[in-house]
Design a protein around this motif. Structure first.
Motif, short mmCIF file in Angstrom:
data_model
loop_
_atom_site.label_atom_id
_atom_site.label_comp_id
_atom_site.label_asym_id
_atom_site.label_seq_id
_atom_site.Cartn_x
_atom_site.Cartn_y
_atom_site.Cartn_z
N ALA A 1 41.98 1.43 34.26
CA ALA A 1 40.66 1.24 33.65
C ALA A 1 40.40 1.57 32.42
N HIS A 2 39.47 0.88 31.86
CA HIS A 2 38.72 1.02 30.67
C HIS A 2 37.77 2.26 30.86
N PHE A 3 37.31 3.07 29.84
CA PHE A 3 36.32 4.01 29.76
C PHE A 3 35.20 3.62 28.93
N ALA A 4 33.87 3.38 29.36
CA ALA A 4 32.71 2.90 28.57
C ALA A 4 31.94 4.29 28.48
N VAL A 5 31.57 4.76 27.36
CA VAL A 5 30.94 6.12 27.16
C VAL A 5 29.56 5.99 26.54
N GLY A 6 28.71 6.08 27.36
CA GLY A 6 27.16 6.10 26.99
C GLY A 6 26.75 7.38 26.23
N GLU A 7 25.79 7.27 25.41
CA GLU A 7 25.45 8.47 24.49
C GLU A 7 24.51 9.15 25.47
N ARG A 8 24.18 10.56 25.50
CA ARG A 8 23.60 11.32 26.28
C ARG A 8 23.05 12.43 25.42
N PRO A 9 21.72 12.75 25.55
CA PRO A 9 20.86 13.65 24.61
C PRO A 9 21.83 15.06 24.76
N GLY A 10 22.15 15.72 23.58
CA GLY A 10 22.69 17.01 23.75
C GLY A 10 24.07 17.08 23.62
N GLN B 1 36.99 -6.65 27.96
CA GLN B 1 37.19 -8.01 28.54
C GLN B 1 38.52 -8.66 28.14
N ARG B 2 39.39 -7.93 27.43
CA ARG B 2 40.71 -8.44 27.25
C ARG B 2 41.86 -7.90 27.82
N SER B 3 41.93 -6.89 28.55
CA SER B 3 42.88 -6.37 29.28
C SER B 3 42.27 -5.56 30.33
N PRO B 4 43.20 -5.40 31.33
CA PRO B 4 42.76 -4.72 32.46
C PRO B 4 42.26 -3.11 32.38
N GLY B 5 42.73 -2.61 31.45
CA GLY B 5 42.40 -1.14 31.02
C GLY B 5 42.93 -0.73 30.01
N GLY B 6 42.58 0.57 29.55
CA GLY B 6 43.32 1.22 28.44
C GLY B 6 42.32 1.59 27.33
N ALA B 7 41.32 0.95 27.28
CA ALA B 7 40.55 1.38 25.95
C ALA B 7 39.30 2.27 26.21
N ILE B 8 38.89 3.01 24.98
CA ILE B 8 37.79 3.84 25.25
C ILE B 8 36.82 3.14 24.22
N VAL B 9 35.68 2.71 24.87
CA VAL B 9 34.62 2.31 23.82
C VAL B 9 33.23 3.05 24.30
N THR B 10 32.58 3.26 23.22
CA THR B 10 31.17 3.82 23.30
C THR B 10 29.97 2.86 23.02
N PHE B 11 29.05 3.13 23.72
CA PHE B 11 27.58 2.31 23.42
C PHE B 11 26.62 3.12 23.33
N PRO B 12 25.74 2.75 22.22
CA PRO B 12 24.38 3.38 22.55
C PRO B 12 23.62 3.25 23.43
N MET B 13 22.80 4.16 23.80
CA MET B 13 21.88 4.30 25.14
C MET B 13 20.47 4.84 24.82
N THR B 14 19.61 4.28 25.28
CA THR B 14 18.30 4.91 25.22
C THR B 14 18.43 6.31 25.74
N ALA B 15 17.95 7.37 24.76
CA ALA B 15 18.02 8.76 25.20
C ALA B 15 17.12 8.87 26.26
N LEU B 16 17.65 9.40 27.48
CA LEU B 16 17.03 9.79 28.36
C LEU B 16 17.37 11.17 29.01
N ASP B 17 16.82 12.51 28.58
CA ASP B 17 17.00 13.67 29.14
C ASP B 17 16.70 13.82 30.40
N ILE B 18 17.27 13.35 31.35
CA ILE B 18 16.83 13.61 32.81
C ILE B 18 18.22 13.84 33.31
N SER B 19 18.20 14.76 34.05
CA SER B 19 19.42 15.18 34.93
C SER B 19 18.96 15.60 36.39
#
Ligand code: ATP
Length: 213
Positions: A126-135, A162-180
Motif C-alpha cells: 500500500a501507499h501511505f498518506a500522512v495527514g498533519e496533526r497538531p503537535g 493513483q499510478r501504482s498499487p503501493g509504495g509511495a508516502i504522501v503528505t497532505f494538509p489537514m484542518t488542525a483539530l487537536d482532538i484525541s
C-alpha cells in the motif's frame, strides 16, 4: 482503477479528528472511497477500553451520512491480535494485486511506523498518506528507526497514489483539530462535556451504553 483509502484505528471512541482525516484524504487524493477498519485487539498498543462491538457501532453511526465511507469489521471478528501487515494481506487477497491502496494515517501514527510489525514490507502492499496533526512534524529528529531513509526514498506528490498499487508516502494538509480519543475518554470518565468533539449520535450511544465511566 481508482485508489481506495484505508482508515485503521481503535476508534475508542471515534471523533471529528478521525472523520476530517478521512474526509480530507478522500478529497486531497481523489480516492474512490474510504474503508474504515476498526481494530480488534491491536498488537502494538494498550487494549481499547470499549469492546470491539461498541467501537464498531460508534464508527457505523459516525460514518452513516457519508456514502463514500464504508465499514470493514473483519478485524473485530478475530480474537488474535491485529497487525496492519495482516490486514493488508487480507485486503490484497480480496481486492487483487493491482488496485491502489492507501493507508490513511495521522502524523503521530506515521512517526511510530518503525515499531509496527514488518513495517518495511507494508510499502509493497500500500501507499501511505500522512495527514498533519497538531503537535507532530516530520523531521530527521522525529523520524527514527530508519523511517527518515524510507521517507526520503518514497516521498511523492499526492497523485502518485493513483499510478501504482503501493509504495509511495504522501503528505497532505489537514484542518488542525487537536482532538484525541485519550482526551475524550478522560473527559467522559470524569463526567465532563465531550460535546462538539465527536458526532452527537456517537455521544448519545456512549451515554445510552454508559461507556467510559
Ligand atoms: P488514542 O488517543 O486512544 O491514541 P487517537 O485519537 O489517536 O486515539 P486512533 O484510533 O489511535 O485515535 O487513531 C486512528 C488514526 O487517526 C491514527 O492514524 C491517528 O494518527 C489519526 N488521528 C486521530 N486523531 C487525529 C487528529 N485529531 N488529527 C489527525 N489525525 C488523527
Amino acid at each position: 482503477m481508482q485508489a481506495l483509502g484505508l482508515m485503521g484505528g481503535t476508534f475508542d471512541p471515534v471523533h471529528f479528528g478521525h472523520l476530517r482525516l478521512a474526509e480530507e484524504a478522500l478529497e486531497a487524493l481523489g480516492l474512490e472511497a474510504v474503508r474504515w477498519i476498526p481494530s480488534g485487539r491491536p498488537g502494538h498498543r494498550d487494549p481499547p477500553l470499549a469492546s470491539a462491538l461498541h467501537r464498531v457501532e460508534m464508527v457505523r453511526l459516525a460514518i452513516a451520512d457519508q456514502p463514500l465511507f464504508r465499514l470493514d469489521v473483519a478485524e473485530t471478528r478475530t480474537l488474535d491480535e491485529t497487525f496492519t501487515i495482516n490486514t493488508l494481506h487480507r485486503l490484497r487477497r480480496e481486492l487483487g494485486e493491482l488496485r491502489p491502496l492507501v493507508m490513511i494515517v495521522g502524523m503521530d501514527s506515521f512517526l511510530s511506523l518503525a515499531s509496527w510489525r514488518a513495517w518495511q514490507d507494508l510499502f509493497a502492499l500500500a501507499h501511505f498518506a500522512v495527514g498533519e496533526r497538531p503537535g507532530f512534524m516530520l523531521s530527521a529528529q522525529t523520524m527514527v528507526g530508519g523511517l527518515a531513509l524510507e521517507y526520503a526514498r518514497r516521498t511523492a506528490e499526492p497523485d502518485a497514489v493513483q499510478r501504482s498499487p503501493g509504495g509511495a508516502i504522501v503528505t497532505f494538509p489537514m484542518t488542525a483539530l487537536d482532538i484525541s480519543a485519550t482526551d475524550l475518554r478522560e473527559r467522559l470518565g470524569r463526567g465532563a462535556s465531550a460535546r462538539y468533539l465527536l458526532p452527537e449520535t456517537v455521544l448519545a450511544y456512549i451515554r445510552a451504553h454508559r461507556l467510559y465511566r
